[in-house]
Write an enzyme that holds these catalytic residues in place. Structure first.
Site, PDB file in Angstrom:
ATOM      1  N   HIS A   1    -143.620 -45.423 -77.467  1.00 18.44           N
ATOM      2  CA  HIS A   1    -144.072 -46.830 -77.036  1.00 18.44           C
ATOM      3  C   HIS A   1    -145.432 -47.427 -77.022  1.00 18.44           C
ATOM      4  O   HIS A   1    -145.842 -48.630 -77.273  1.00 18.44           O
ATOM      5  CB  HIS A   1    -143.558 -47.087 -75.583  1.00 18.44           C
ATOM      6  CG  HIS A   1    -142.034 -47.340 -75.359  1.00 18.44           C
ATOM      7  ND1 HIS A   1    -141.420 -48.336 -75.075  1.00 18.44           N
ATOM      8  CD2 HIS A   1    -140.947 -46.369 -76.100  1.00 18.44           C
ATOM      9  CE1 HIS A   1    -140.034 -48.467 -75.161  1.00 18.44           C
ATOM     10  NE2 HIS A   1    -139.770 -47.022 -75.879  1.00 18.44           N
TER      11      HIS A   1
ATOM     12  N   ALA B   1    -128.901 -48.144 -76.358  1.00 22.63           N
ATOM     13  CA  ALA B   1    -129.858 -47.200 -76.543  1.00 22.63           C
ATOM     14  C   ALA B   1    -130.143 -47.240 -78.029  1.00 22.63           C
ATOM     15  O   ALA B   1    -129.519 -47.298 -78.856  1.00 22.63           O
ATOM     16  CB  ALA B   1    -129.326 -45.946 -76.182  1.00 22.63           C
TER      17      ALA B   1
END
Length: 398
Positions: A269, A229
């Site tokens: 993103h 992560a």
């Protein structure tokens, strides 16, 4: 056409004066770079930098035959002293063409940033494109492939994407990275990142023959990027495809209504991705892999597996034993076959979850085990596999 790179660094050089960063600390020897300047056939000097005459002498050349000095970008700081005997330096208006007494033809290429690019054609027809730091061609139509492109590859990978889309970079074009700054660690990491863009770097003082065959760095067609992560795995995957004008970003997580934290992740993103990329929100990967088209960036396999396990009821022990396991194996095998047979360029992202705490529930352990199996099977079909730890990409294969 003979090209000597008197310098290959950013305008401030590398290492930067008085900069304490890690990249500057290790930029020594061949990794140290003066500000970029190019000497073409001893007759044309592109960009005038401090110590140009000394740099030419170290490379075994002289500036005595230079008939034209062209600047590509505004030069900050004190004026650079013009070596004795050189003509005055200047910039050519966009679109203007010059023919030098040496027979070289020069065209000023408009950019999307302050500065000017130069297309240089030798008397024998070899073609060179030189772009300044932070520069990319603006509004350029289709062009024939250049023999060599010298540009700010790490700072403006989208410039390569535009040139590839316009035909300016072909399979045999030698792409040389210059204006190299301290944003990328020098040495092997710089070489690795440039190779993913089909480019290479050379030391200061290198002389190259424009038009001479040179093996172009080959981007592996299938790559798997693993990591924990927030390890930087998605950034690494996006970086690998930054030199392509069109990419299909396959988001396997989709949207989650009412989940503000998930929406924020998706927003980050999207902000990183070029506007020319197209997004597909789907877990039906096999049909996409079976089609022809632009490169695919699949982010990520862990979310694809979550969806696949949802479909077969894998979280329930009874359903798992009653056929869920077999159904998941079939769906996973379909994906592995699709990646084996695809003709597209593919970069996939997945989580590496097997090195931490053992999940407390049977369903959690089942997910961990199945993701490990999927990663291993998918990796076996990829030419390159990377593990990203703390933002550092460690090649495992290729």
């Amino acid at each position: 056409m003979e090209l000597t790179l008197l310098g290959t660094g950013a305008p401030a050089g590398l290492p930067r004066p008085d900069c304490p960063c890690a990249a500057c600390a290790v930029a020594r020897g061949l990794d140290a770079r003066a500000a970029t300047a190019l000497l073409v056939d001893g007759a044309l000097l592109l960009d005038l930098t401090p110590g140009a005459a000394l740099a030419a002498a170290r490379a075994g050349h002289s500036l005595a035959g230079v008939r034209q000095v062209l600047l590509t970008h505004p030069h900050d700081g004190p004026a650079v002293e013009l070596p004795p005997g050189l003509p005055a330096a200047g910039r050519v208006p966009d679109g203007r063409r010059l023919t030098l007494i040496s027979g070289h033809r020069v065209r000023a290429v408009p950019l999307d940033s302050p500065g000017t690019g130069y297309e240089v054609t030798s008397p024998d027809g070899e073609r060179l494109l030189y772009l300044p730091p932070g520069g990319a061609p603006a509004g350029q139509g289709e062009v024939r492939p250049y023999d060599m492109v010298v540009a700010d590859v790490s700072g403006r990978p989208d410039a390569l994407a535009r040139l590839r889309a316009a035909g300016g970079i072909g399979p045999a074009t030698d792409v040389i990275a210059v204006h190299i700054d301290h944003d990328v660690p020098p040495g092997r990491e710089l070489a690795r990142r440039l190779a993913t863009l089909g480019a290479r770097a050379v030391p200061d003082g290198t002389t190259l023959l424009v038009g001479e065959y040179h093996a172009v760095p080959d981007l592996p067609r299938r790559a798997l990027v693993l990591g924990g992560a927030r390890s930087g795995k998605s950034v690494e995957a996006e970086r690998r495809l930054a030199g392509f004008a069109q990419v299909v970003y396959v988001a396997t997580g989709g949207g989650r209504e009412g989940d503000a934290e998930w929406a924020a992740r998706i927003g980050l993103h999207r902000e990183r991705r070029p506007a020319s990329w197209r997004t597909e929100e789907t877990c039906e990967l096999a049909p996409l892999l079976g089609e022809s088209g632009p490169p695919l960036l699949i982010d990520c396999l862990a979310l694809w597996l979550t969806d696949a396990m949802d479909r077969v009821g894998a979280w329930d022990d009874e359903k798992w034993a009653a056929g869920g396991e077999r159904a998941l194996r079939e769906r996973t095998a379909e994906l592995v076959t699709a990646i084996r047979e695809t003709t597209r360029t593919v970069v996939a992202v997945s989580n590496e979850v097997g090195s931490g705490v053992v999940p407390a529930t049977s369903s959690g352990r089942r997910f961990r085990d199945e993701l490990g199996r999927l990663n291993a099977a998918f990796a076996a079909e990829c030419e390159q596999v990377l593990l990203v730890v703390a933002g550092q990409a460690l090649p495992l294969r290729g």
